[in-house]
Design a protein around this motif. Structure first.
Motif, PDB file in Angstrom:
ATOM      1  N   LYS A   1       0.838  -1.207   0.000  1.00  0.00           N
ATOM      2  CA  LYS A   1       0.000   0.000   0.000  1.00  0.00           C
ATOM      3  C   LYS A   1       0.865   1.247   0.000  1.00  0.00           C
ATOM      4  CE  LYS A   1      -3.684   2.471   2.418  1.00  0.00           C
ATOM      5  NZ  LYS A   1      -3.501   3.571   1.548  1.00  0.00           N
TER       6      LYS A   1
ATOM      7  N   ASN B   1       2.332   1.636  -3.482  1.00  0.00           N
ATOM      8  CA  ASN B   1       1.308   2.108  -4.418  1.00  0.00           C
ATOM      9  C   ASN B   1       0.958   3.576  -4.184  1.00  0.00           C
ATOM     10  OD1 ASN B   1       1.136  -0.318  -5.771  1.00  0.00           O
ATOM     11  ND2 ASN B   1      -0.550  -1.095  -4.521  1.00  0.00           N
ATOM     12  N   ASP B   2       0.878   3.970  -2.922  1.00  0.00           N
ATOM     13  CA  ASP B   2       0.597   5.378  -2.598  1.00  0.00           C
ATOM     14  C   ASP B   2       1.732   6.279  -3.084  1.00  0.00           C
ATOM     15  OD1 ASP B   2      -1.784   4.631  -1.437  1.00  0.00           O
ATOM     16  OD2 ASP B   2      -1.078   4.854   0.635  1.00  0.00           O
ATOM     17  N   LYS B   3       2.966   5.834  -2.873  1.00  0.00           N
ATOM     18  CA  LYS B   3       4.129   6.611  -3.314  1.00  0.00           C
ATOM     19  C   LYS B   3       4.136   6.746  -4.841  1.00  0.00           C
ATOM     20  CE  LYS B   3       8.431   8.226  -2.861  1.00  0.00           C
ATOM     21  NZ  LYS B   3       8.596   9.632  -2.628  1.00  0.00           N
ATOM     22  N   MET B   4       3.841   5.649  -5.543  1.00  0.00           N
ATOM     23  CA  MET B   4       3.782   5.689  -7.009  1.00  0.00           C
ATOM     24  C   MET B   4       2.674   6.624  -7.487  1.00  0.00           C
ATOM     25  SD  MET B   4       4.591   1.701  -7.972  1.00  0.00           S
ATOM     26  CE  MET B   4       4.030   1.881  -9.637  1.00  0.00           C
ATOM     27  N   ALA B   5       1.530   6.584  -6.831  1.00  0.00           N
ATOM     28  CA  ALA B   5       0.411   7.456  -7.202  1.00  0.00           C
ATOM     29  C   ALA B   5       0.782   8.921  -6.972  1.00  0.00           C
ATOM     30  CB  ALA B   5      -0.837   7.090  -6.411  1.00  0.00           C
ATOM     31  N   ASP B   6       1.483   9.192  -5.860  1.00  0.00           N
ATOM     32  CA  ASP B   6       1.917  10.565  -5.581  1.00  0.00           C
ATOM     33  C   ASP B   6       2.915  11.054  -6.629  1.00  0.00           C
ATOM     34  OD1 ASP B   6       0.359  10.701  -3.304  1.00  0.00           O
ATOM     35  OD2 ASP B   6       2.022  10.334  -1.908  1.00  0.00           O
ATOM     36  N   GLU B   7       3.867  10.212  -7.000  1.00  0.00           N
ATOM     37  CA  GLU B   7       4.870  10.585  -8.006  1.00  0.00           C
ATOM     38  C   GLU B   7       4.218  10.806  -9.367  1.00  0.00           C
ATOM     39  OE1 GLU B   7       8.125  11.347  -7.598  1.00  0.00           O
ATOM     40  OE2 GLU B   7       7.679  11.146  -5.462  1.00  0.00           O
ATOM     41  N   ARG B   8       3.260   9.956  -9.707  1.00  0.00           N
ATOM     42  CA  ARG B   8       2.540  10.098 -10.989  1.00  0.00           C
ATOM     43  C   ARG B   8       1.783  11.420 -11.014  1.00  0.00           C
ATOM     44  NH1 ARG B   8      -2.501   8.592 -13.551  1.00  0.00           N
ATOM     45  NH2 ARG B   8      -2.086   7.787 -15.639  1.00  0.00           N
ATOM     46  N   GLN B   9       1.124  11.754  -9.907  1.00  0.00           N
ATOM     47  CA  GLN B   9       0.367  13.005  -9.842  1.00  0.00           C
ATOM     48  C   GLN B   9       1.297  14.212  -9.923  1.00  0.00           C
ATOM     49  OE1 GLN B   9      -3.048  13.062 -10.018  1.00  0.00           O
ATOM     50  NE2 GLN B   9      -2.596  15.186 -10.512  1.00  0.00           N
ATOM     51  N   LYS B  10       2.468  14.150  -9.286  1.00  0.00           N
ATOM     52  CA  LYS B  10       3.444  15.247  -9.379  1.00  0.00           C
ATOM     53  C   LYS B  10       3.878  15.438 -10.824  1.00  0.00           C
ATOM     54  CE  LYS B  10       5.550  14.721  -4.850  1.00  0.00           C
ATOM     55  NZ  LYS B  10       6.771  14.283  -4.148  1.00  0.00           N
TER      56      LYS B  10
END
Length: 129
Positions: free
Chosen positions: A4, A7-16
């Protein structure tokens, strides 16, 4: 690190990454700046002001989140000896513009190019005003 958290870190990086990319409209404006640096080898005017560019359609690829552009353009003549050079220069904008993955160029001859397609600056540069 848990799945989790990863996945949260990847989602944050994608959004940045997404937040730092220009909008499709902004990318269109950046492409126009590049087009204004490409000159017809036989004329003292850039291809944008000559009126050779009919349409620029910018989209965002849903997987890579990079921009793609389709440029519909014409040439001053169907027998233009520099046609491939001009097309290659337009396509090469993708290599020079960060965030732009590719440019697809469609050459059309309908409507045909004419002096009425030129900007006033282009007409002035060519002594037509």
């Amino acid at each position: 690190m848990s799945d989790k958290a990863i996945n949260d870190k990847m989602a944050d990086e994608r959004q940045k990454f997404i937040d730092n990319q220009p909008t499709d409209e902004e990318m269109g404006e950046l492409i126009i700046k590049h087009l204004k640096e490409i000159y017809d080898p036989e004329l003292p005017v850039n291809i944008y002001d000559l009126g050779l560019i009919y349409n620029i359609d910018v989209t965002t690829d849903e997987v890579s989140m990079m921009k793609k552009a389709k440029i519909t353009m014409t040439l001053t003549s169907a027998t233009c000896s520099f046609s491939q050079v001009i097309i290659d220069l337009v396509k090469s904008i993708a290599a020079r513009q960060e965030g732009l993955e590719e440019i697809d160029v469609e050459i059309v001859f309908d409507p045909p190019w004419g002096q009425d397609s030129m900007t006033d600056d282009a007409k002035l540069a060519m002594g037509l005003l």
